[in-house]
Design a protein around this motif. Structure first.
Motif, PDB file in Angstrom:
ATOM      1  N   ASN A 167      29.805  15.171  -0.938  1.00  0.00           N
ATOM      2  CA  ASN A 167      30.170  14.547  -2.218  1.00  0.00           C
ATOM      3  C   ASN A 167      29.095  13.578  -2.683  1.00  0.00           C
ATOM      4  N   LYS A 185      17.813  22.736  -8.007  1.00  0.00           N
ATOM      5  CA  LYS A 185      19.233  23.057  -8.143  1.00  0.00           C
ATOM      6  C   LYS A 185      19.508  24.001  -9.307  1.00  0.00           C
ATOM      7  N   HIS A 191      26.654  28.169  -3.177  1.00  0.00           N
ATOM      8  CA  HIS A 191      26.693  26.708  -3.078  1.00  0.00           C
ATOM      9  C   HIS A 191      25.895  26.040  -4.195  1.00  0.00           C
ATOM     10  N   HIS A 192      25.929  26.656  -5.382  1.00  0.00           N
ATOM     11  CA  HIS A 192      25.163  26.103  -6.508  1.00  0.00           C
ATOM     12  C   HIS A 192      25.639  24.702  -6.880  1.00  0.00           C
ATOM     13  N   GLU A 193      26.896  24.382  -6.556  1.00  0.00           N
ATOM     14  CA  GLU A 193      27.428  23.055  -6.869  1.00  0.00           C
ATOM     15  C   GLU A 193      26.652  21.959  -6.139  1.00  0.00           C
TER      16      GLU A 193
END
Length: 471
Positions: free
Chosen positions: A98, A335, A394-396
């Motif tokens: 997070n 990213k 897992h692009h987040e």
């Protein structure tokens, strides 16, 4: 702090004779090595739920977590430091994905298990028993924070290849069935169409029927698509292979190695990189300085191959391959990179890596090819086949969220600091304290300082000299 985050010391069954470590030692300080050897068999643990109860309020205060809406994305990582050539210092940590901006800070990776000894399945299974139980409960029920908040939990795992393969219960990278994520074999390592085709449920229940798997996974509660490759180690190991292949090219071009060795040393001096060659005593094999990530990146980008090779054409071929790989590394760190774009670029790079020769060797139009299928490594297989998948899944977070550089730095710093003192695990019976205990107590203090906004260092007082003149 011991009441909030208790420390548990455990006696770990360790072999009396350790297999020699063949990799380059990370730590060579004799005092550190001696004290580490004396501490074998002693391990320390902290419960993940205790740490979560302590850090979650801090993350709420910083606006990273929001009660009733946030999910705790917990990443488990591990690292084994080579202390001399006899023993490892093994660390298992957790961090919260997070906090994307804080992942690369060592202090934000919280130690769960710590022990000196063997980096082996049996040792880890022994040391990780409470953690495995806690993670299973967190996966199934989530985390009930003291005070009433309930948090859903999603678990992830990331480490270097060796640690990952041990925890997954799969054979090493040099095995015929080597890949943790797919059924690729050494014979088809140059393929570009493999995908993640294993599942954790299948591995957990039938590991002995799956090629390459020899033991039950330790972290069986983490889905296989959440076992993410470490982009740093992909970069490090592939640059190692590119460097080795470049040296092979030089040996093929010039039989007198002193000529190209001198050129390389001059180029390293230009780049201000400490580097040297030497011969091993027993084997007479040529060895050279093991470089860190920033140095390898500098070589990849700035090393002048034309100054080293007699053949300008060959130097340009190799430079183009290096440049393409550097582009892939930058894409892994970005990213915004899409899986589709990365897959295309990676496959193009592998085609260049395996480019065949053109023309007849005895004619002027002959263009020598690059490298062989045997030169493709497991890390190259992952780069070409699975990195694009991880980027999409897992692009987040982005792949850099799964880099273990902070964990390795934390492990290295702690070993050097706490095992250098020759009184560790010695001295008077009533005052001696295990280095493992001191490390974990230090981490507890850091947590206390962070939560209570207490500075963990104080500036030295300034001194002023006042001259009183006699009037």
């Amino acid at each position: 702090m011991r009441k909030n985050i208790p420390l548990t010391l455990v006696d770990l069954l360790q072999p009396t004779i350790f297999e020699p470590i063949t990799e380059e030692p990370h730590i060579t300080d004799n005092a550190v090595i001696t004290n580490m050897l004396e501490s074998i068999g002693k391990g320390g643990q902290r419960r993940i739920t205790d740490i979560l109860n302590y850090i979650v309020p801090l993350y709420i205060e910083r606006g990273i977590l929001t009660p009733e809406t946030s999910t705790l994305y917990i990443r488990i990582s591990g690292d084994g430091r080579n202390v001399g050539r006899k023993v490892k210092h093994v660390m298992v940590t957790m961090t919260l994905l997070n906090d994307l901006n804080g992942l690369q800070k060592p202090d934000n990776n919280y130690t769960l298990v710590l022990y000196p000894g063997a980096e082996s399945y049996e040792s880890l299974k022994n040391a990780l028993t409470p953690l495995i139980s806690d993670l299973s409960i967190l996966k199934e029920k989530g985390f009930d924070q003291i005070g009433g908040n309930h948090w859903p939990v999603e678990l992830f795992f990331s480490s270097d290849w060796k640690f990952l393969s041990i925890c997954l219960g799969i054979k090493a990278a040099n095995a015929q069935h080597f890949c943790p994520w797919c059924n690729c074999t050494k014979d088809e390592i140059n393929t570009t169409t493999k995908t993640i085709n294993k599942s954790m449920d299948e591995i957990k229940d039938n590991y002995n029927q799956i090629d390459g798997h020899i033991k039950k996974p330790l972290f069986y509660m983490i889905p296989l698509q959440n076992w993410v490759c470490d982009e740093l180690h992909i970069f490090l190991r592939i640059t190692d292979r590119l460097w080795e292949l470049m040296l092979s090219d030089l040996r093929r071009e010039t039989t007198n190695e002193e000529i190209w060795k001198e050129k390389i040393l001059l180029e390293m001096q230009r780049l201000k990189i400490a580097f040297q060659f030497w011969r091993e005593k027993n084997s007479n094999n040529l060895s050279y300085t093991s470089l860190m990530g920033p140095e390898k990146l500098k070589i990849l980008k700035e090393f002048n191959l034309i100054a080293i090779f007699q053949s300008t054409e060959r130097a340009i071929q190799i430079q183009e391959l290096w440049d393409q790989f550097n582009e892939l590394y930058l894409l892994m760190q970005n990213k915004q990179t899409t899986g589709e774009n990365f897959r295309y670029k990676a496959q193009t790079w592998l085609n260049a890596f395996l480019a065949p020769s053109k023309g007849h060797p005895n004619r002027s139009n002959f263009v020598r090819g690059m490298y062989r299928i045997q030169d493709v490594t497991p890390y190259i297989h992952v780069l070409v086949n699975h990195v694009a998948e991880f980027i999409e899944i897992h692009h987040e977070f982005g792949l850099t969220a799964f880099s273990c550089s902070a964990v390795e730095k934390k492990n290295h710093m702690q070993v050097c600091l706490y095992f250098r003192n020759t009184l560790k695990d010695g001295g008077h019976e009533n005052s001696r304290k295990s280095a493992i205990v001191e490390m974990l107590e230090h981490e507890n203090r850091q947590l206390y300082f962070a939560l209570n906004e207490v500075p963990n260092f104080f500036e030295k007082p300034k001194k002023y000299r006042i001259n009183l003149s006699n009037n």
